[in-house]
Design a protein around this motif. Structure first.
Motif, PDB file in Angstrom:
ATOM      1  N   GLN A  48       0.841  -1.185   0.000  1.00  0.00           N
ATOM      2  CA  GLN A  48       0.000   0.000   0.000  1.00  0.00           C
ATOM      3  C   GLN A  48       0.882   1.242   0.000  1.00  0.00           C
ATOM      4  OE1 GLN A  48      -3.417  -0.416  -0.105  1.00  0.00           O
ATOM      5  NE2 GLN A  48      -2.948  -2.603  -0.221  1.00  0.00           N
ATOM      6  N   LEU A  49       0.668   2.114  -0.960  1.00  0.00           N
ATOM      7  CA  LEU A  49       1.428   3.353  -1.065  1.00  0.00           C
ATOM      8  C   LEU A  49       0.494   4.512  -0.782  1.00  0.00           C
ATOM      9  CD1 LEU A  49       4.121   4.750  -1.845  1.00  0.00           C
ATOM     10  CD2 LEU A  49       3.252   4.844  -4.207  1.00  0.00           C
ATOM     11  N   SER A  50       0.912   5.366   0.146  1.00  0.00           N
ATOM     12  CA  SER A  50       0.093   6.522   0.496  1.00  0.00           C
ATOM     13  C   SER A  50       0.980   7.758   0.577  1.00  0.00           C
ATOM     14  CB  SER A  50      -0.615   6.302   1.848  1.00  0.00           C
ATOM     15  OG  SER A  50       0.335   6.118   2.886  1.00  0.00           O
ATOM     16  N   GLY A  51       0.379   8.901   0.388  1.00  0.00           N
ATOM     17  CA  GLY A  51       1.134  10.144   0.445  1.00  0.00           C
ATOM     18  C   GLY A  51       0.248  11.290   0.888  1.00  0.00           C
ATOM     19  N   SER A  52       0.867  12.332   1.403  1.00  0.00           N
ATOM     20  CA  SER A  52       0.121  13.504   1.853  1.00  0.00           C
ATOM     21  C   SER A  52       0.985  14.745   1.682  1.00  0.00           C
ATOM     22  CB  SER A  52      -0.325  13.354   3.311  1.00  0.00           C
ATOM     23  OG  SER A  52       0.810  13.282   4.167  1.00  0.00           O
ATOM     24  N   VAL A  53       0.325  15.874   1.483  1.00  0.00           N
ATOM     25  CA  VAL A  53       0.999  17.161   1.320  1.00  0.00           C
ATOM     26  C   VAL A  53       0.258  18.183   2.170  1.00  0.00           C
ATOM     27  CG1 VAL A  53       1.667  18.979  -0.283  1.00  0.00           C
ATOM     28  CG2 VAL A  53       1.778  16.589  -1.009  1.00  0.00           C
ATOM     29  N   GLY A  54       1.020  19.001   2.938  1.00  0.00           N
ATOM     30  CA  GLY A  54       0.422  20.028   3.776  1.00  0.00           C
ATOM     31  C   GLY A  54       1.023  21.392   3.503  1.00  0.00           C
ATOM     32  N   TYR A  55       0.238  22.442   3.731  1.00  0.00           N
ATOM     33  CA  TYR A  55       0.706  23.815   3.517  1.00  0.00           C
ATOM     34  C   TYR A  55       0.141  24.700   4.609  1.00  0.00           C
ATOM     35  CZ  TYR A  55       0.824  28.557   1.647  1.00  0.00           C
ATOM     36  OH  TYR A  55       1.013  29.906   1.495  1.00  0.00           O
ATOM     37  N   ASN A  56       0.995  25.549   5.187  1.00  0.00           N
ATOM     38  CA  ASN A  56       0.583  26.507   6.214  1.00  0.00           C
ATOM     39  C   ASN A  56       1.190  27.867   5.906  1.00  0.00           C
ATOM     40  OD1 ASN A  56      -0.975  24.863   7.970  1.00  0.00           O
ATOM     41  ND2 ASN A  56       0.901  23.913   8.717  1.00  0.00           N
ATOM     42  N   ARG A  57       0.434  28.897   6.210  1.00  0.00           N
ATOM     43  CA  ARG A  57       0.911  30.291   6.108  1.00  0.00           C
ATOM     44  C   ARG A  57       1.066  30.802   7.525  1.00  0.00           C
ATOM     45  NH1 ARG A  57       3.612  33.970   2.952  1.00  0.00           N
ATOM     46  NH2 ARG A  57       2.863  36.097   3.361  1.00  0.00           N
ATOM     47  N   ILE A  58       2.290  31.110   7.955  1.00  0.00           N
ATOM     48  CA  ILE A  58       2.587  31.469   9.345  1.00  0.00           C
ATOM     49  C   ILE A  58       2.999  32.931   9.417  1.00  0.00           C
ATOM     50  CG2 ILE A  58       4.031  30.978  11.356  1.00  0.00           C
ATOM     51  CD1 ILE A  58       4.315  28.140  10.312  1.00  0.00           C
ATOM     52  N   SER A  59       2.338  33.639  10.321  1.00  0.00           N
ATOM     53  CA  SER A  59       2.685  35.050  10.570  1.00  0.00           C
ATOM     54  C   SER A  59       3.134  35.179  12.024  1.00  0.00           C
ATOM     55  CB  SER A  59       1.486  35.961  10.318  1.00  0.00           C
ATOM     56  OG  SER A  59       1.069  35.871   8.977  1.00  0.00           O
ATOM     57  N   PRO A  60       4.305  35.851  12.308  1.00  0.00           N
ATOM     58  CA  PRO A  60       4.762  36.011  13.704  1.00  0.00           C
ATOM     59  C   PRO A  60       3.875  36.996  14.450  1.00  0.00           C
ATOM     60  CG  PRO A  60       6.176  37.214  12.199  1.00  0.00           C
ATOM     61  CD  PRO A  60       5.247  36.431  11.337  1.00  0.00           C
ATOM     62  N   TYR A  61       3.861  36.885  15.779  1.00  0.00           N
ATOM     63  CA  TYR A  61       3.073  37.755  16.648  1.00  0.00           C
ATOM     64  C   TYR A  61       4.027  38.617  17.481  1.00  0.00           C
ATOM     65  CZ  TYR A  61      -1.172  35.249  15.548  1.00  0.00           C
ATOM     66  OH  TYR A  61      -2.234  34.716  14.899  1.00  0.00           O
ATOM     67  N   ALA A  62       3.655  39.888  17.661  1.00  0.00           N
ATOM     68  CA  ALA A  62       4.452  40.803  18.510  1.00  0.00           C
ATOM     69  C   ALA A  62       3.657  41.149  19.753  1.00  0.00           C
ATOM     70  CB  ALA A  62       4.801  42.077  17.748  1.00  0.00           C
ATOM     71  N   THR A  63       4.333  41.224  20.910  1.00  0.00           N
ATOM     72  CA  THR A  63       3.664  41.519  22.169  1.00  0.00           C
ATOM     73  C   THR A  63       3.756  43.014  22.464  1.00  0.00           C
ATOM     74  OG1 THR A  63       4.244  39.372  23.025  1.00  0.00           O
ATOM     75  CG2 THR A  63       3.563  41.022  24.618  1.00  0.00           C
ATOM     76  N   THR A  64       2.574  43.662  22.663  1.00  0.00           N
ATOM     77  CA  THR A  64       2.522  45.087  22.978  1.00  0.00           C
ATOM     78  C   THR A  64       1.536  45.295  24.103  1.00  0.00           C
ATOM     79  OG1 THR A  64       2.995  45.627  20.673  1.00  0.00           O
ATOM     80  CG2 THR A  64       2.135  47.386  22.068  1.00  0.00           C
ATOM     81  N   SER A  65       2.062  45.818  25.218  1.00  0.00           N
ATOM     82  CA  SER A  65       1.221  46.105  26.392  1.00  0.00           C
ATOM     83  C   SER A  65       0.481  44.853  26.869  1.00  0.00           C
ATOM     84  CB  SER A  65       0.202  47.220  26.091  1.00  0.00           C
ATOM     85  OG  SER A  65       0.869  48.382  25.657  1.00  0.00           O
ATOM     86  N   GLY A  66       1.185  43.728  26.793  1.00  0.00           N
ATOM     87  CA  GLY A  66       0.585  42.492  27.295  1.00  0.00           C
ATOM     88  C   GLY A  66      -0.415  41.864  26.365  1.00  0.00           C
ATOM     89  N   ARG A  67      -0.596  42.378  25.167  1.00  0.00           N
ATOM     90  CA  ARG A  67      -1.533  41.811  24.208  1.00  0.00           C
ATOM     91  C   ARG A  67      -0.775  41.247  23.011  1.00  0.00           C
ATOM     92  NH1 ARG A  67      -6.344  46.352  23.805  1.00  0.00           N
ATOM     93  NH2 ARG A  67      -6.959  46.333  26.021  1.00  0.00           N
ATOM     94  N   LEU A  68      -1.382  40.242  22.399  1.00  0.00           N
ATOM     95  CA  LEU A  68      -0.820  39.647  21.190  1.00  0.00           C
ATOM     96  C   LEU A  68      -1.520  40.267  19.992  1.00  0.00           C
ATOM     97  CD1 LEU A  68      -0.589  35.875  22.198  1.00  0.00           C
ATOM     98  CD2 LEU A  68       1.231  37.572  22.176  1.00  0.00           C
ATOM     99  N   SER A  69      -0.779  40.747  19.078  1.00  0.00           N
ATOM    100  CA  SER A  69      -1.367  41.345  17.881  1.00  0.00           C
ATOM    101  C   SER A  69      -0.631  40.806  16.664  1.00  0.00           C
ATOM    102  CB  SER A  69      -1.266  42.875  17.915  1.00  0.00           C
ATOM    103  OG  SER A  69       0.096  43.259  18.006  1.00  0.00           O
ATOM    104  N   ALA A  70      -1.385  40.550  15.606  1.00  0.00           N
ATOM    105  CA  ALA A  70      -0.791  39.996  14.392  1.00  0.00           C
ATOM    106  C   ALA A  70       0.006  41.078  13.669  1.00  0.00           C
ATOM    107  CB  ALA A  70      -1.878  39.453  13.469  1.00  0.00           C
ATOM    108  N   ASN A  71       1.131  40.724  13.184  1.00  0.00           N
ATOM    109  CA  ASN A  71       1.980  41.638  12.437  1.00  0.00           C
ATOM    110  C   ASN A  71       2.295  40.996  11.090  1.00  0.00           C
ATOM    111  OD1 ASN A  71       3.867  43.385  11.438  1.00  0.00           O
ATOM    112  ND2 ASN A  71       4.952  43.627  13.381  1.00  0.00           N
ATOM    113  N   GLY A  72       1.978  41.666  10.044  1.00  0.00           N
ATOM    114  CA  GLY A  72       2.172  41.077   8.719  1.00  0.00           C
ATOM    115  C   GLY A  72       3.626  40.943   8.331  1.00  0.00           C
ATOM    116  N   GLU A  73       4.527  41.566   9.047  1.00  0.00           N
ATOM    117  CA  GLU A  73       5.937  41.515   8.680  1.00  0.00           C
ATOM    118  C   GLU A  73       6.530  40.168   9.072  1.00  0.00           C
ATOM    119  OE1 GLU A  73       7.829  44.764  10.491  1.00  0.00           O
ATOM    120  OE2 GLU A  73       6.703  46.298   9.401  1.00  0.00           O
ATOM    121  N   GLY A  74       7.381  39.632   8.196  1.00  0.00           N
ATOM    122  CA  GLY A  74       8.081  38.404   8.505  1.00  0.00           C
ATOM    123  C   GLY A  74       7.261  37.140   8.318  1.00  0.00           C
ATOM    124  N   ALA A  75       6.112  37.216   7.645  1.00  0.00           N
ATOM    125  CA  ALA A  75       5.311  36.021   7.415  1.00  0.00           C
ATOM    126  C   ALA A  75       6.041  35.081   6.462  1.00  0.00           C
ATOM    127  CB  ALA A  75       3.952  36.408   6.836  1.00  0.00           C
TER     128      ALA A  75
END
Length: 283
Positions: free
Chosen positions: A75-102
């Motif tokens: 039996q031959l099986s295969g799989s392919v996965g893809y993810n788009r990862i964006s880093p998070y920056a911490t400001t005043s104790g909150r997590l906010s998405a930052n488009g830089e460095g994705a």
């Protein structure tokens, strides 16, 4: 232009590039032709939807056997996965998405496996599907026998209805002559008016019987078309023959043949074996 087209078709037919269409092909009916019982049976076996459905079920059963046998092979099986990862920056104790460095993350895997031993599970699956296939074959033969029986029943039913219609027409003709004779005798004073009235009543009853016979003939023709699997078949005639070979039948011998040959009984017996193997497979 029409003559040239007909000549071209004739030449192509003679050279074998176009096969001539005839009723001998066994799958279509030409308007006005006369069919024998065996021709009707052949047409039904190629066109009846019940047979086509049973044949499809048989093909599916064959595929299931192959699917079950695939467990013996690698039996031959295969799989392919893809993810788009964006880093998070911490400001005043909150997590906010930052488009830089994705960045993108992909992964792929290929696996090859071979079954070595599964305690007879694959073998049981193959046996179950093989028994189901045998059951489908028996069901297919049962459908064929039912279709053939339906064609024979409708064929002879149409013959009977046609003869009843012809007899009805002859009776109407006879009563019309009786009425004309009664009117003639009444006009010359030989017979009373009652004979004329009786002749008119007899003629009306004969016409009513003829109307019923004609309706029964139309219904019988529709029944035969349905038995052939061609409800919109063109008008055709059937051979007027009620000859059949006589055979002596013994009850015990007939019962034995029925138990040995009836496909519906064979299908039930094979299904019972398949269910027994299914129980063993589940255990």
């Amino acid at each position: 232009m029409k003559i040239k087209i007909k000549t071209m078709i004739l030449l192509l037919t003679l050279t074998g590039l176009i096969l001539p269409f005839t009723a001998a092909a066994g799958d279509r009916i030409i308007k006005g032709e006369t069919l024998e019982l065996q021709q009707c049976i052949d047409i039904a076996l190629k066109n009846h939807p019940s047979i086509l459905a049973a044949a499809g079920t048989l093909k599916a059963g064959e595929s299931r056997v192959g699917q079950a046998r695939s467990g013996y092979f690698p039996q031959l099986s295969g799989s392919v996965g893809y993810n788009r990862i964006s880093p998070y920056a911490t400001t005043s104790g909150r997590l906010s998405a930052n488009g830089e460095g994705a960045y993108d993350a992909t992964n792929s895997t290929i696996a090859l496996s071979q079954n070595l031993f599964d305690f007879g599970k694959t073998a049981a699956q193959v046996k179950i599907q093989s028994l189901n296939l045998d059951s489908s074959r028996a069901d297919y033969e049962d459908v064929k026998s039912q279709v053939v029986f339906g064609v024979k029943k409708s064929y002879y039913g149409l013959l009977q209805a046609r003869r009843n219609r012809d007899v009805g027409r002859e009776v109407v003709g006879q009563y019309e002559q009786h009425l004309a004779r009664a009117k003639g005798f009444f006009e010359i004073g030989v017979k009373p008016k009652f004979d004329v009235t009786k002749a008119e009543v007899d003629l009306s009853n004969a016409k009513l019987s003829l109307l019923k016979a004609e309706n029964a003939f139309r219904v019988a023709r529709v029944s035969l078309n349905n038995a052939l699997g061609l409800p919109k078949a063109p008008d055709f005639e059937i051979e007027d023959s009620l000859a059949f070979p006589r055979a002596e039948a013994d009850l015990d011998a007939a019962l034995k043949k029925a138990f040995d040959r009836r496909p519906d009984l064979q299908a039930i017996l094979v299904k019972e074996k398949a269910l027994e193997e299914t129980v063993a497979y589940e255990k």
